[in-house]
Design an enzyme around this catalytic site. Structure first.
Site, PDB file in Angstrom:
ATOM      1  N   VAL A  44      -2.042   9.701   8.196  1.00  0.00           N
ATOM      2  CA  VAL A  44      -1.338   9.986   6.952  1.00  0.00           C
ATOM      3  C   VAL A  44      -1.458  11.472   6.609  1.00  0.00           C
ATOM      4  O   VAL A  44      -0.478  12.128   6.233  1.00  0.00           O
ATOM      5  CB  VAL A  44      -1.874   9.104   5.801  1.00  0.00           C
ATOM      6  CG1 VAL A  44      -1.232   9.519   4.471  1.00  0.00           C
ATOM      7  CG2 VAL A  44      -1.588   7.636   6.079  1.00  0.00           C
ATOM      8  N   CYS A  45      -2.659  12.016   6.766  1.00  0.00           N
ATOM      9  CA  CYS A  45      -2.879  13.421   6.435  1.00  0.00           C
ATOM     10  C   CYS A  45      -2.113  14.356   7.361  1.00  0.00           C
ATOM     11  O   CYS A  45      -1.706  15.447   6.953  1.00  0.00           O
ATOM     12  CB  CYS A  45      -4.368  13.743   6.473  1.00  0.00           C
ATOM     13  SG  CYS A  45      -5.332  12.800   5.276  1.00  0.00           S
TER      14      CYS A  45
END
Length: 211
Positions: A44-45
């Site tokens: 996600v990051c």
């Protein structure tokens, strides 16, 4: 340490992928968006850091610098940046703090033991040029952040700092704003020559003053 809105954020000196920085010196007279990540090479990051690099010109228009943080080291960051650039079709163009000793994480209260005592949570800090904390948003690991919303909040903060207004629900730059309840209506009509729409005595709208 628990930072609350209006607090002066702490200074620190820490390594980044772009070399060592002292936060106050690096920030200068700019607004700052500091956003934390639990670790490098997280999916996600990876999408988030790519998006921020694409949006950097939008932050610069608002006199805002962006800086990320992860508890991994600077060399790890450099490898991860290669993956971000490749998968997100961008070039990461801002520093990522290497918080291996968790000094900054502790200073800014990024460790939430009930979530995970070993990892930073994914918090966004918006800091003004006087180093005051103006906004925090904390996300769970499974939900990617909305950086268009961060830009919107900076627009609101900068507008409402300059004029006696507030921004209503879902406000976007250029839309009508709320007149401060502290200003009597007759005074408001003089202060906001574009017009004041009195819906209720406590709810009065006016066109955005700086448009």
């Amino acid at each position: 340490m628990t930072l609350q809105l209006g607090d002066t954020v702490p200074n620190f000196t820490q390594a980044t992928n772009e070399g060592e920085i002292t936060f106050y010196d690096w920030a200068g007279d700019s607004w700052v968006v500091l956003f934390s990540h639990p670790a490098d090479y997280t999916p996600v990051c990876t999408t988030e850091l790519g998006e921020v690099s694409k949006l950097k010109p939008e932050f610069e228009k608002r006199n805002a610098k962006v800086i990320a943080l992860s508890v991994d080291g600077a060399e790890s960051h450099k490898g991860w940046i290669g993956d971000i650039n490749e998968t997100q079709n961008t070039t990461v163009n801002y520093p990522i703090i290497a918080d291996e000793d968790q000094k900054v994480s502790d200073l800014y209260g990024m460790i939430h033991p009930k979530a995970n005592a070993k990892l930073t949570v994914r918090t966004v800090f918006v800091i003004d040029p006087s180093k005051k904390l103006r906004l925090t948003i904390t996300y769970p690991p499974s939900t990617g952040r909305n950086f268009a919303e961060i830009l919107r909040t900076i627009d609101s903060l900068q507008l409402t700092d300059k004029y006696s207004v507030a921004t209503p629900v879902n406000w976007q730059d250029g839309e009508d704003v709320v007149v401060s309840p502290a200003i009597p209506t007759e005074e408001a009509k003089k202060k906001f020559p574009k017009g004041v729409n009195e819906i209720k005595s406590y709810l009065r709208m006016t066109p955005q003053p700086n448009k």
